[in-house]
Design an enzyme around this catalytic site. Structure first.
Site, mmCIF file in Angstrom:
data_model
loop_
_atom_site.group_PDB
_atom_site.id
_atom_site.type_symbol
_atom_site.label_atom_id
_atom_site.label_comp_id
_atom_site.label_asym_id
_atom_site.label_seq_id
_atom_site.Cartn_x
_atom_site.Cartn_y
_atom_site.Cartn_z
ATOM 1 N N GLU A 1 -18.687 -33.600 -61.164
ATOM 2 C CA GLU A 1 -17.613 -32.771 -60.620
ATOM 3 C C GLU A 1 -17.622 -32.949 -59.112
ATOM 4 O OE1 GLU A 1 -15.538 -31.491 -62.533
ATOM 5 O OE2 GLU A 1 -16.646 -31.712 -64.402
ATOM 6 N N CYS B 1 -13.972 -26.788 -53.874
ATOM 7 C CA CYS B 1 -13.631 -28.164 -54.249
ATOM 8 C C CYS B 1 -12.203 -28.286 -54.747
ATOM 9 C CB CYS B 1 -14.606 -28.685 -55.309
ATOM 10 S SG CYS B 1 -14.718 -27.630 -56.773
#
Length: 514
Positions: free
Chosen positions: A227, A261
């Site tokens: 990720e 993010c």
């Protein structure tokens, strides 16, 4: 940096008294091989302990996140919501998700036996978590790994030292140390950990570090869940509700000081509504944080002085844009004010590197969505993309033509909250996904189990053991011609045909097929 709350807790054993990294991993592997993590009741008990840990330590968790990142209580509650949603999903659906599956069986194979599909864990899982959302991005993948029966080695980020220390002390008090261990340390310790063999690695962090993790995993052919991040674009069409768009972009961009993010990284906006959007963004920032942003309880801190310097470098370069709001930098206080930069150069760092901070570049467009698509495709696939529009054709075109880990329409960030939806990226923003049912896919694999019937061996014997028999070959050919979803009646006809051919061949009785 040392949290008062952490200092008041029992001190953990010093590093010299702790087992070595290989010993820790071998201990976990021994527990897995002994089947300690497999009983379903044990998995549920560990998930219950995680919930108990979150509730009983809420104050100390919040205090630690406040010291490291300047979170308000509201920000804390928002950014741990996914943990409780994830726990609730597995409490309700885990048994069903792990239940034995029976696949369709071609009739000819029913001559052999039965088939089933079981879900089995990978084994020893390494989870390397980041510093920006330190609690959720450690615990949510841990929930999936435990629920699927794995043993887990946790490596919190050293960039958030208070939180890393806290996790190393709290987790062993609630979760079984035979299946879950925490190792602290910096880059050197992480490199040593990656020298060992794991059965699955889950990493959340930057793209360059992700490449290092993937390379280390490749040496042992270990599957990875990455990720990462990237520059998540936001396109604002002239048909959008500009005031609402600005409020929501302001909320998502400056939540946790932009250290998300999936935060909007930059805005592409139709030139016709640029001035209105800028005015609404200024209003939204004023309403959310007040006149004294630095001391606002709704505004956080940059994680460290090094990261403050990194973010400040975006503003210190000759980006050729215009700072229309903010731009205040206090490196010692880890503070950068919410900053809007209008139309920086396409060659600047602001336009090409992930910002991961409270700076929002705004690029006016003359060519509308088509120009936006060109600019978005110049960069790696982002972890998220956002579009604001009232025109359905524009929305559909954006959703269908922009590749990203996830897309959110007329809002930001909320796509992460649903535990039934996958969270993951592609290419530069990662590989694989997790959350809810997708965590089951991420941390386990499906295995085929075939069970043969000995009692029917006399029916399959001519096919299995006498392929040189012409009669058997004809029977096999006929069996192949039947459709795959044929009823059991036809299956028995095939069996009889095979048996007749076998008898005719070996007993010399004159029998002809009709």
């Amino acid at each position: 940096l040392k949290s008062k709350s952490v200092a008041n807790m029992e001190s953990s054993k010093c590093v010299s008294e702790s087992p070595s990294i290989p010993e820790t991993i071998e201990s976990l592997r021994g527990s897995f091989n002994a089947g300690k993590s497999l009983p379903l009741d044990f998995r549920f008990s560990q998930l219950s302990q995680i919930k108990k840990m979150m509730i009983e330590n809420e104050d100390i968790f919040y205090e630690t996140c406040r010291e490291d990142l300047g979170w308000s209580k509201t920000t804390y509650q928002i950014l741990v919501t996914d943990i409780f949603l994830e726990l609730k999903y597995f409490e309700k659906y885990l048994k069903k998700a792990l239940s034995l599956k029976t696949p369709p069986i071609p009739p000819i194979l029913k001559l052999v036996g039965s088939y089933s599909i079981v879900t089995e864990p990978y084994g020893v899982v390494l989870i390397i978590s980041p510093w920006n959302i330190p609690l959720s991005l450690l615990i949510v993948p841990l929930i999936g790994a435990i629920a699927t029966g794995n043993v887990v080695l946790l490596k919190p980020s050293e960039v958030s030292p208070n939180f890393s220390k806290l996790m190393a002390e709290v987790i062993p008090k609630y979760l079984s140390d035979s299946i879950i261990r925490v190792i602290e340390g910096g880059k050197a310790e992480t490199a040593k950990i990656l020298e060992n063999k794991f059965d699955k690695i889950c990493f959340t962090g930057g793209c360059e570090t992700g490449k290092i993790v993937a390379l280390a995993a490749a040496k042992n052919l270990t599957p990875v869940l990455l990720e990462l991040g990237g520059k998540s674009p936001t396109y604002v069409h002239k048909s959008a509700d500009i005031s609402l768009s600005a409020k929501r972009i302001c909320w998502g961009k400056f939540l946790n000081c932009g250290q998300l993010c999936i935060a909007p990284d930059y805005v592409l906006i139709d030139e016709d509504v640029l001035d209105e959007f800028v005015d609404e963004m200024k209003k939204a920032i004023q309403i959310r944080f007040g006149a004294d942003i630095k001391n606002s309880p709704n505004y956080g801190k940059i994680i460290s002085a090094d990261h403050t310097n990194r973010i400040a470098s975006f503003l210190k370069e000759d980006h050729k844009g215009k700072i229309i709001l903010g731009g205040t930098i206090e490196e010692k206080n880890r503070y950068i004010s919410p900053t809007l930069v209008l139309n920086p150069s396409k060659e600047s760092k602001l336009a090409n590197e992930e910002i991961f901070g409270p700076i929002l570049p705004i690029f006016p467009l003359k060519g509308g969505l088509n120009e936006a698509l060109v600019l978005i495709r110049l960069k790696n696939t982002p972890l998220a993309s956002y579009v604001f529009a009232g025109d359905n054709r524009t929305l559909h075109k954006f959703v269908n033509l922009v590749q990203s880990g996830s897309t959110c329409v007329n809002d930001v960030v909320i796509q992460y909250l649903n535990p039934f939806c996958p969270f993951g990226g592609k290419g530069g923003s990662g590989m694989g996904s997790y959350r809810g049912p997708y965590s089951i896919k991420a941390f386990s694999r499906e295995k085929t189990v075939a069970s043969s019937y000995s009692i029917t061996d006399f029916l399959s014997a001519p096919i299995r053991y006498h392929f040189s028999c012409p009669g058997s070959e004809k029977a096999v050919k006929r069996a192949k011609d039947f459709p795959i979803d044929i009823e059991m009646t036809y299956f028995y006809i095939i069996a009889v045909l095979v048996l007749v051919e076998y008898v005719h061949r070996h007993v010399s009785i004159e029998i002809k097929f009709f």
